[in-house]
Design a protein around this motif. Sequence first.
Motif, PDB file in Angstrom:
ATOM      1  N   ALA A   1       0.965  -1.147   0.225  1.00 22.06           N
ATOM      2  CA  ALA A   1       0.047  -0.020   0.079  1.00 22.06           C
ATOM      3  C   ALA A   1       0.830   1.126   0.087  1.00 22.06           C
ATOM      4  CB  ALA A   1      -0.817   0.013   1.230  1.00 22.06           C
ATOM      5  N   ARG A   2       0.610   2.097  -0.954  1.00 19.58           N
ATOM      6  CA  ARG A   2       1.236   3.209  -0.888  1.00 19.58           C
ATOM      7  C   ARG A   2       0.353   4.501  -0.663  1.00 19.58           C
ATOM      8  NH1 ARG A   2       5.942   5.692  -3.819  1.00 19.58           N
ATOM      9  NH2 ARG A   2       5.388   7.955  -4.097  1.00 19.58           N
ATOM     10  N   ILE A   3       0.821   5.235   0.400  1.00 16.05           N
ATOM     11  CA  ILE A   3       0.054   6.120   0.945  1.00 16.05           C
ATOM     12  C   ILE A   3       0.716   7.677   0.868  1.00 16.05           C
ATOM     13  CG2 ILE A   3      -1.195   7.068   3.255  1.00 16.05           C
ATOM     14  CD1 ILE A   3       0.348   3.761   3.667  1.00 16.05           C
ATOM     15  N   GLU A   4      -0.104   8.574   0.113  1.00 14.16           N
ATOM     16  CA  GLU A   4       0.637   9.603  -0.297  1.00 14.16           C
ATOM     17  C   GLU A   4      -0.396  10.856  -0.224  1.00 14.16           C
ATOM     18  OE1 GLU A   4       1.767   9.124  -4.363  1.00 14.16           O
ATOM     19  OE2 GLU A   4      -0.123   8.088  -4.780  1.00 14.16           O
ATOM     20  N   LYS A   5       0.141  11.927   0.145  1.00 12.96           N
ATOM     21  CA  LYS A   5      -0.695  13.304   0.179  1.00 12.96           C
ATOM     22  C   LYS A   5      -1.620  13.499  -0.918  1.00 12.96           C
ATOM     23  CE  LYS A   5       2.536  16.165   2.801  1.00 12.96           C
ATOM     24  NZ  LYS A   5       3.393  17.517   2.574  1.00 12.96           N
ATOM     25  N   SER A   6      -2.699  13.915  -0.674  1.00 11.91           N
ATOM     26  CA  SER A   6      -3.675  14.185  -1.944  1.00 11.91           C
ATOM     27  C   SER A   6      -4.759  15.047  -1.369  1.00 11.91           C
ATOM     28  CB  SER A   6      -4.559  12.944  -2.285  1.00 11.91           C
ATOM     29  OG  SER A   6      -5.477  13.232  -3.402  1.00 11.91           O
ATOM     30  N   GLY A   7      -4.470  16.456  -1.564  1.00 14.39           N
ATOM     31  CA  GLY A   7      -5.038  17.707  -1.279  1.00 14.39           C
ATOM     32  C   GLY A   7      -4.819  17.703   0.082  1.00 14.39           C
ATOM     33  N   SER A   8      -6.059  17.989   0.869  1.00 11.30           N
ATOM     34  CA  SER A   8      -5.949  18.170   2.376  1.00 11.30           C
ATOM     35  C   SER A   8      -6.208  16.574   3.070  1.00 11.30           C
ATOM     36  CB  SER A   8      -7.184  18.861   3.010  1.00 11.30           C
ATOM     37  OG  SER A   8      -8.352  18.496   2.692  1.00 11.30           O
TER      38      SER A   8
END
Length: 146
Positions: free
Chosen positions: A108-115
Amino acid sequence: MGMKFTLRAALTASAMAMLGGCAASPEGLNSRDVADSRSFSESYEEIYRRLMEAGKSCNPPVRVFGNPANPGGGQIEAEGELHRDRGFAEFRLVAGSYGIRMNYFVAARIEKSGSGSRVTIKVSNPLGAGPLSSRIYRWASGDPSC
């Protein structure tokens, strides 16, 4: 006997065809194009924390007869890295089962997305993709149940 052999051969061929798409390592899994993703309102650091806590809680160090997530024996390890300088984290479940003799990998890749954040999941074995993805998304949502 002929019918049993034919049935067994057909089942073996079907299983081999389905498993042919499996990645042999976490590195091979990262090179795959097939992925599922969802957005969350929380930060990627919070989602990563939830995944690591649930992953380690549900997969304690291996015992002789397995663990709650892998009752047939074997070992499941939750591992990951948080890359604050680059705005993402990675979480993986790596398993080897003694009973079935099959490894599976979930990344699982967890990345910033907007807020918030976006979680993208890749699973090495197409047969386990649904249940494994569902488990990861439950954990990311805050449900730590195994």
